[in-house]
Design a protein around this motif. Sequence first.
Motif, mmCIF file in Angstrom:
data_model
loop_
_atom_site.group_PDB
_atom_site.id
_atom_site.type_symbol
_atom_site.label_atom_id
_atom_site.label_comp_id
_atom_site.label_asym_id
_atom_site.label_seq_id
_atom_site.Cartn_x
_atom_site.Cartn_y
_atom_site.Cartn_z
ATOM 1 N N SER A 160 -1.901 2.582 -17.421
ATOM 2 C CA SER A 160 -3.279 1.477 -16.305
ATOM 3 C C SER A 160 -2.451 0.888 -15.652
ATOM 4 O O SER A 160 -1.602 1.240 -15.092
ATOM 5 C CB SER A 160 -2.987 -0.062 -17.452
ATOM 6 O OG SER A 160 -2.709 0.219 -18.161
ATOM 7 N N THR A 161 -3.287 0.862 -14.252
ATOM 8 C CA THR A 161 -3.331 0.709 -12.986
ATOM 9 C C THR A 161 -2.703 -0.818 -12.611
ATOM 10 O O THR A 161 -3.413 -1.918 -13.533
ATOM 11 C CB THR A 161 -4.488 0.934 -12.611
ATOM 12 O OG1 THR A 161 -4.870 1.885 -12.421
ATOM 13 C CG2 THR A 161 -4.273 0.578 -11.157
ATOM 14 N N ILE A 162 -1.754 -0.765 -12.263
ATOM 15 C CA ILE A 162 -0.798 -1.952 -12.181
ATOM 16 C C ILE A 162 -1.546 -2.913 -10.496
ATOM 17 O O ILE A 162 -1.952 -3.889 -10.704
ATOM 18 C CB ILE A 162 0.408 -2.232 -12.059
ATOM 19 C CG1 ILE A 162 1.129 -1.689 -13.319
ATOM 20 C CG2 ILE A 162 1.169 -3.825 -11.770
ATOM 21 C CD1 ILE A 162 2.831 -0.973 -13.323
ATOM 22 N N GLY A 163 -1.782 -2.109 -9.484
ATOM 23 C CA GLY A 163 -1.681 -1.704 -8.455
ATOM 24 C C GLY A 163 -2.253 -1.587 -7.162
ATOM 25 O O GLY A 163 -1.591 -0.466 -7.420
ATOM 26 N N LYS A 164 -1.503 -1.694 -6.067
ATOM 27 C CA LYS A 164 -2.190 -0.731 -4.820
ATOM 28 C C LYS A 164 -0.847 -1.000 -3.810
ATOM 29 O O LYS A 164 -0.799 -2.411 -3.584
ATOM 30 C CB LYS A 164 -3.333 -0.179 -4.386
ATOM 31 C CG LYS A 164 -4.286 0.289 -5.423
ATOM 32 C CD LYS A 164 -5.807 0.589 -4.484
ATOM 33 C CE LYS A 164 -6.654 0.782 -6.061
ATOM 34 N NZ LYS A 164 -7.851 0.795 -4.980
ATOM 35 N N ILE A 165 -0.956 -0.274 -3.034
ATOM 36 C CA ILE A 165 0.142 -0.556 -1.930
ATOM 37 C C ILE A 165 -0.177 0.892 -1.244
ATOM 38 O O ILE A 165 -0.966 1.564 -1.663
ATOM 39 C CB ILE A 165 1.646 -0.061 -1.820
ATOM 40 C CG1 ILE A 165 2.554 1.109 -2.106
ATOM 41 C CG2 ILE A 165 1.832 -0.825 -3.330
ATOM 42 C CD1 ILE A 165 4.006 1.319 -2.780
ATOM 43 N N MET A 166 0.453 0.461 0.446
ATOM 44 C CA MET A 166 -0.210 1.353 1.266
ATOM 45 C C MET A 166 0.883 1.183 2.647
ATOM 46 O O MET A 166 0.900 0.500 3.585
ATOM 47 C CB MET A 166 -1.875 0.726 1.690
ATOM 48 C CG MET A 166 -2.070 1.946 2.537
ATOM 49 S SD MET A 166 -4.106 2.265 3.278
ATOM 50 C CE MET A 166 -4.496 3.491 4.265
ATOM 51 N N ILE A 182 3.935 5.810 -9.247
ATOM 52 C CA ILE A 182 2.660 6.030 -7.820
ATOM 53 C C ILE A 182 2.460 7.105 -7.889
ATOM 54 O O ILE A 182 2.832 8.091 -8.430
ATOM 55 C CB ILE A 182 3.591 5.427 -6.970
ATOM 56 C CG1 ILE A 182 3.924 3.825 -7.050
ATOM 57 C CG2 ILE A 182 2.680 5.145 -5.163
ATOM 58 C CD1 ILE A 182 5.323 3.262 -5.587
ATOM 59 N N ILE A 183 0.833 7.425 -7.433
ATOM 60 C CA ILE A 183 0.517 8.261 -7.341
ATOM 61 C C ILE A 183 -0.369 7.872 -6.597
ATOM 62 O O ILE A 183 -0.470 7.167 -5.945
ATOM 63 C CB ILE A 183 -1.083 9.176 -8.287
ATOM 64 C CG1 ILE A 183 -1.653 7.910 -8.558
ATOM 65 C CG2 ILE A 183 0.030 9.542 -9.759
ATOM 66 C CD1 ILE A 183 -2.754 8.595 -10.252
ATOM 67 N N THR A 184 -0.522 9.453 -5.649
ATOM 68 C CA THR A 184 -1.303 8.548 -4.499
ATOM 69 C C THR A 184 -2.786 9.625 -4.268
ATOM 70 O O THR A 184 -2.567 10.517 -4.782
ATOM 71 C CB THR A 184 -0.218 9.967 -3.283
ATOM 72 O OG1 THR A 184 1.177 9.472 -3.036
ATOM 73 C CG2 THR A 184 -1.141 9.415 -1.672
ATOM 74 N N ASN A 185 -3.474 8.418 -3.389
ATOM 75 C CA ASN A 185 -4.774 8.963 -3.390
ATOM 76 C C ASN A 185 -5.290 9.725 -2.301
ATOM 77 O O ASN A 185 -4.614 8.817 -1.032
ATOM 78 C CB ASN A 185 -5.929 7.546 -3.564
ATOM 79 C CG ASN A 185 -7.064 7.848 -3.304
ATOM 80 O OD1 ASN A 185 -7.503 8.742 -3.023
ATOM 81 N ND2 ASN A 185 -7.714 6.669 -4.225
ATOM 82 N N ASN A 186 -5.396 11.227 -1.926
ATOM 83 C CA ASN A 186 -4.811 11.868 -1.193
ATOM 84 C C ASN A 186 -6.292 11.285 0.060
ATOM 85 O O ASN A 186 -6.356 11.320 1.126
ATOM 86 C CB ASN A 186 -5.230 13.492 -1.313
ATOM 87 C CG ASN A 186 -4.051 13.477 -1.662
ATOM 88 O OD1 ASN A 186 -3.121 13.263 -2.125
ATOM 89 N ND2 ASN A 186 -4.391 14.395 -3.106
#
Length: 694
Positions: free
Chosen positions: A274-280, A306-310
């Motif tokens: 499940s996705t918890i949130g996003k950081i940047m 954490i996986i990276t959205n390219n």
Amino acid sequence: MNCYTWLSLLLTLGQLWPCLPSMQNHNTHKMNQPFATLQRVKRGWVWSQFFVLEEQILTEPLYVGQLKSDSDKHDGTFKYILTGDGAGSIFTIDEYTGTIHVTQKLDREEKPFYTLRAQAINRNTQLPVEPESEFIIKVQDINDHEPKFLDGPYEATVPEMSPEGTSVIQVTATDGDDPAYGNSARLLYSILQGQPYFSVEPKTGVIRISSQMDRETKEQYFVIIQAKDMVGQMGGFSGTATVTINLSDINDNKPKFQQKFYYMNISEAAPAGSTIGKIMAEDSDIGENAAMNYVIEGDESLVFDIITNNETQEGIVILKERVDYESKRRYSVKAKAVNRQMDGLFMKEGPFEDTTIIKISVEDADEPPVFTSQNYVMEIAEGATNGSLVGAITARDPDNANSPIRYSIVHSTYLKRLFSINAHSGTIIITKLLDRETAAWHNITVTATETRNPEQVSEVSVYVQVLDVNDHAPEFPKHYEIYVCENARSGQLIQTISAVDKDDSVEGHHFYFALAREATNNSNFTVRDNQVFFLAMLVLRQRRKQSLFPDKPEEFRENIVRYDDEGGGEEDTEAFDISALRTRTVMREHKSRRNITTEIQSLYRQSLQVGPDSAVFREFILEKLKEANTDPTVPPYDSLQTYTFEGSGSLAGSLSSLGSSMSDVDENYDYLTERGPDFKQLACMYDPIKSATD
């Protein structure tokens, strides 16, 4: 032939001798005045040049020069003719005086010179008085063109932070004026816009960096370059070009989180993935120089990832393993952003990365009941009375609400007839007698349901083993049909029997064998119990005198012919013909047969003890055995002939049974078991003790 003189009148001294700079500033009026003539005397016509200044605005024909022959008496008898480029249109000649005029404005860039031909003829005779001669009128250049950048506008790219002196691009301007004459086409480059970051070399037009630039501050510059003729002197013409200079990116910036703390929530009911949130993290660089990877440091990496959205360069925080509100309610996760590519020029500034803290709170959720074990294994003896306890299972509500639990067996008509569970306590009892021989294991599925929320249900498997009880009598595995020879000895083994029991035994079953009571007193047979074995031996109590098959004696017969006389060995030829022993021909068909007589084993045993010709006898006996064993009729119809011989001169031992043991019990019959399953019965008959132990 008379001598003639060509006169060349040049318009100005400055055009005649450009090397005299003091004469280049004469005004236009003086430039149009004749200055001098040159006269050369030769036989015939003389080639010469005339000069005309370009771009002069003419209100009337402009005098260029004069052609004249020294023979001309000025009496009108000479006629001058002009032919060639522009003759009659651009250039005219006075046929009486030989003066030449230009009637149009000339442009050196269009045509730098004109080639004409002159001739003098006698006006009366129309005959030439001089041969035709060629001359040139050159158009003299003036500074009437401005420099032009034919390849502009220009665009160039250079890496940001490039050192001073780095070459960016070269610009080139052209001037339409004559480069071989004066300074009209001699250019000088200068920069009008772009300082202090750029400079230009005056003579070559090469643009260079004069100060380091940061793309993140400004990534594009517009530079204006000027080219001026007359070596940049006053009064010259100039032209400009615009150069667009772009700064390409290098990895000179680190990733940077805008927040030192991120706050997120996750339900304990959320599944793994499940996705918890996003950081940047932001990076001032662009493209591959801004690409980064996000990682989690420490033990929390076992629970979160954490996986990276390219595409967006965001870090997506996901759940790696399910969390439990009752066990741990808050997590502090250390995350790091790291550039994928590094520039060696900036490694001295430290690692290109940044860290942040993610605060994750676990939210409570209504969870289904949890059993104390993943599965249960229970035992109960077969034959236990109805209502006997099998075992108990336990489940609890993992939530703080601690809802009561109800238990039930998953719908199964068959199992519900055998088992029952207490809805509140979880104890399981039997409701019907169980038979291990019918089913040794039962697989029951039990559910636990929260009473306050019936939608929260869990299942568990319960395996019930039915333990064995000795409730079955021994049984014979088959019906025995036994055959015995009429000459069987007392105590001889004629059959082994075994028993089975449907019950189970860890140490193995121990059976006691005996004859039935009604057959004990009136029987010729007895049973010898082996105690520790699963079988018993059936032996003869005493030898019967009458036939075993009194009903049809004609169907059971044997013809055994014995020759047991002892003679004088090979030297005795009266007893029998020894050639009969050496024949290998079997005179009758081979027939399958189930049993053989007791004499065969004696013959085979004796054949193993013979001397030099033992191979002959063994082969003979084997042929007889094969013949007897292939007889399909039971009981056998045998005609067995025994040939034994010995003599005083024989090297072989005695083959006579007279010298053998008094009882077959003393003999070793192990060799019969080696002959295969067809000899098993024979081995049992001749070696009862041995067969019993087997």
